[in-house]
Design a protein around this motif. Structure first.
Motif, short mmCIF file in Angstrom:
data_model
loop_
_atom_site.label_atom_id
_atom_site.label_comp_id
_atom_site.label_asym_id
_atom_site.label_seq_id
_atom_site.Cartn_x
_atom_site.Cartn_y
_atom_site.Cartn_z
N PRO A 263 0.79 -1.23 0.00
CA PRO A 263 0.00 0.00 0.00
C PRO A 263 0.83 1.29 0.00
CG PRO A 263 -0.88 -1.57 1.58
CD PRO A 263 0.42 -2.13 1.10
N LYS A 264 2.08 1.21 0.47
CA LYS A 264 2.88 2.44 0.55
C LYS A 264 3.40 2.89 -0.82
CE LYS A 264 7.20 0.03 1.79
NZ LYS A 264 8.19 -0.17 2.86
N PHE A 265 3.29 2.02 -1.83
CA PHE A 265 3.72 2.42 -3.17
C PHE A 265 2.56 3.12 -3.87
CE2 PHE A 265 6.48 -1.60 -2.85
CZ PHE A 265 7.44 -0.91 -2.13
N THR A 266 2.32 4.35 -3.48
CA THR A 266 1.12 5.07 -3.93
C THR A 266 1.20 5.55 -5.37
OG1 THR A 266 2.03 7.12 -2.98
CG2 THR A 266 0.54 5.83 -1.59
N TRP A 267 2.37 5.47 -5.99
CA TRP A 267 2.49 5.88 -7.39
C TRP A 267 2.05 4.76 -8.35
CZ3 TRP A 267 6.57 4.66 -4.21
CH2 TRP A 267 7.43 3.64 -4.62
N LEU A 268 1.64 3.63 -7.76
CA LEU A 268 1.18 2.49 -8.57
C LEU A 268 -0.22 2.08 -8.12
CD1 LEU A 268 4.41 0.30 -8.35
CD2 LEU A 268 3.73 1.71 -10.29
N ASP A 269 -0.98 1.53 -9.06
CA ASP A 269 -2.30 0.98 -8.75
C ASP A 269 -2.30 -0.47 -9.22
OD1 ASP A 269 -5.01 1.05 -7.87
OD2 ASP A 269 -5.63 1.11 -9.97
N PHE A 270 -2.95 -1.36 -8.47
CA PHE A 270 -2.93 -2.77 -8.83
C PHE A 270 -4.28 -3.43 -8.57
CE2 PHE A 270 -1.81 -7.30 -7.87
CZ PHE A 270 -1.37 -7.63 -9.14
N ASN A 271 -4.75 -4.19 -9.57
CA ASN A 271 -5.99 -4.96 -9.45
C ASN A 271 -5.61 -6.44 -9.35
OD1 ASN A 271 -8.37 -6.46 -10.00
ND2 ASN A 271 -9.27 -4.69 -11.05
N GLU A 272 -5.77 -7.01 -8.16
CA GLU A 272 -5.34 -8.40 -7.93
C GLU A 272 -6.17 -9.41 -8.71
OE1 GLU A 272 -4.56 -9.63 -3.95
OE2 GLU A 272 -3.96 -7.62 -3.32
N SER A 273 -7.42 -9.10 -9.00
CA SER A 273 -8.28 -10.05 -9.70
C SER A 273 -7.90 -10.19 -11.17
CB SER A 273 -9.75 -9.64 -9.57
OG SER A 273 -9.97 -8.38 -10.18
N THR A 274 -7.34 -9.14 -11.76
CA THR A 274 -6.98 -9.19 -13.18
C THR A 274 -5.46 -9.16 -13.40
OG1 THR A 274 -7.12 -6.77 -13.37
CG2 THR A 274 -9.12 -8.04 -13.87
N PHE A 275 -4.70 -9.12 -12.29
CA PHE A 275 -3.23 -9.04 -12.37
C PHE A 275 -2.80 -7.86 -13.24
CE2 PHE A 275 -4.26 -13.61 -11.90
CZ PHE A 275 -3.70 -13.83 -10.65
N THR A 276 -3.44 -6.73 -13.03
CA THR A 276 -3.17 -5.54 -13.84
C THR A 276 -2.78 -4.37 -12.95
OG1 THR A 276 -4.77 -6.25 -15.52
CG2 THR A 276 -4.15 -3.93 -15.52
N GLY A 277 -1.73 -3.68 -13.34
CA GLY A 277 -1.29 -2.52 -12.59
C GLY A 277 -1.16 -1.30 -13.49
N THR A 278 -1.17 -0.12 -12.87
CA THR A 278 -1.01 1.12 -13.62
C THR A 278 0.11 1.94 -12.99
OG1 THR A 278 -3.37 1.14 -14.12
CG2 THR A 278 -2.17 3.21 -14.45
N PHE A 279 0.99 2.44 -13.84
CA PHE A 279 2.06 3.34 -13.39
C PHE A 279 1.45 4.74 -13.40
CE2 PHE A 279 5.87 5.98 -13.97
CZ PHE A 279 6.71 5.45 -13.00
N ILE A 280 1.00 5.20 -12.24
CA ILE A 280 0.23 6.44 -12.17
C ILE A 280 1.11 7.67 -12.40
CG2 ILE A 280 -1.23 7.87 -10.69
CD1 ILE A 280 -1.98 5.29 -9.19
N THR A 281 2.25 7.72 -11.72
CA THR A 281 3.13 8.88 -11.83
C THR A 281 4.53 8.49 -11.36
OG1 THR A 281 3.42 11.20 -11.18
CG2 THR A 281 2.63 9.69 -9.48
#
Length: 201
Positions: A161-179
């Protein structure tokens, strides 16, 4: 594919930190490697030695060899802002590092292997270059056929959770590099200003 293949525990003992992952042996033998450990070494390091040591620590931490690290530094120096902070941002935006941060792999070497074996997609396209630099908004996911392989999915732990510059969806194994992360968000114990001073000599 150029990468460090030497002893990991020895490197961790040099710096006194588990920079290559497993630090379980540091408690048993935290002395630097060599027959005499610290006894035959200078107690205080000179300015150049401290700067070189910090650069080596950053290289081993992110799994980057000298030539590639130098190129990354030069790119950081070209960009606007503080060069040291830019360097950390570029290292953090590497694809292999981001796969590791998302929890898709238990370590950076494992993340590097996932990428090079074509298990990772960026924006719907397979990318097998570990040093690929992500940009804000890029979407990283496991390839569809890889999602059915238990040998891969069993190692997925999910994002800290402390890596706030990333978003992750565990159900689809998909992440986003936010900033790009700010320096204080990155937990690595690296004094990037010493690296800048070394390259500016």
């Amino acid at each position: 594919m150029a990468r460090y293949t030497g002893p990991k525990t020895k490197i961790s003992r040099i710096f006194g930190e588990p920079i290559l992952g497993n630090g379980k042996w540091l408690g048993k033998n935290s002395n630097p490697p060599g027959q005499h450990g610290e006894k035959r070494k200078r107690k205080t390091l000179g300015e150049y030695a401290l700067q070189l040591r910090e650069k080596q620590k950053a290289k081993y931490t992110y799994g980057v060899l000298e030539k590639q690290f130098r190129k990354t530094y030069e790119e950081a120096n070209r960009r606007k802002g503080v060069t040291g902070e830019n360097l950390i941002k570029l290292l953090e935006s590497r694809l292999d590092n981001t796969v590791f941060r998302l929890g898709l792999a238990p370590s950076r070497p494992a993340a590097r292997q996932l990428v090079s074996h074509k298990h990772i997609e960026v924006n719907g396209e397979v990318v097998n270059i570990p040093s690929y630099l992500l940009k804000p908004g890029d979407v990283i996911t496991l390839k569809e056929s890889s999602k059915n392989r238990s040998s891969i999915t069993s190692n997925v732990k999910g994002k800290n959770p402390k890596f706030t510059w990333l978003d992750f969806n565990e159900s689809t194994f998909t992440g986003t590099f936010i900033t790009y992360p700010e320096r204080e968000m990155v937990p690595e114990n690296i004094r990037e200003q010493l690296i800048v001073e070394l390259y500016n000599k």
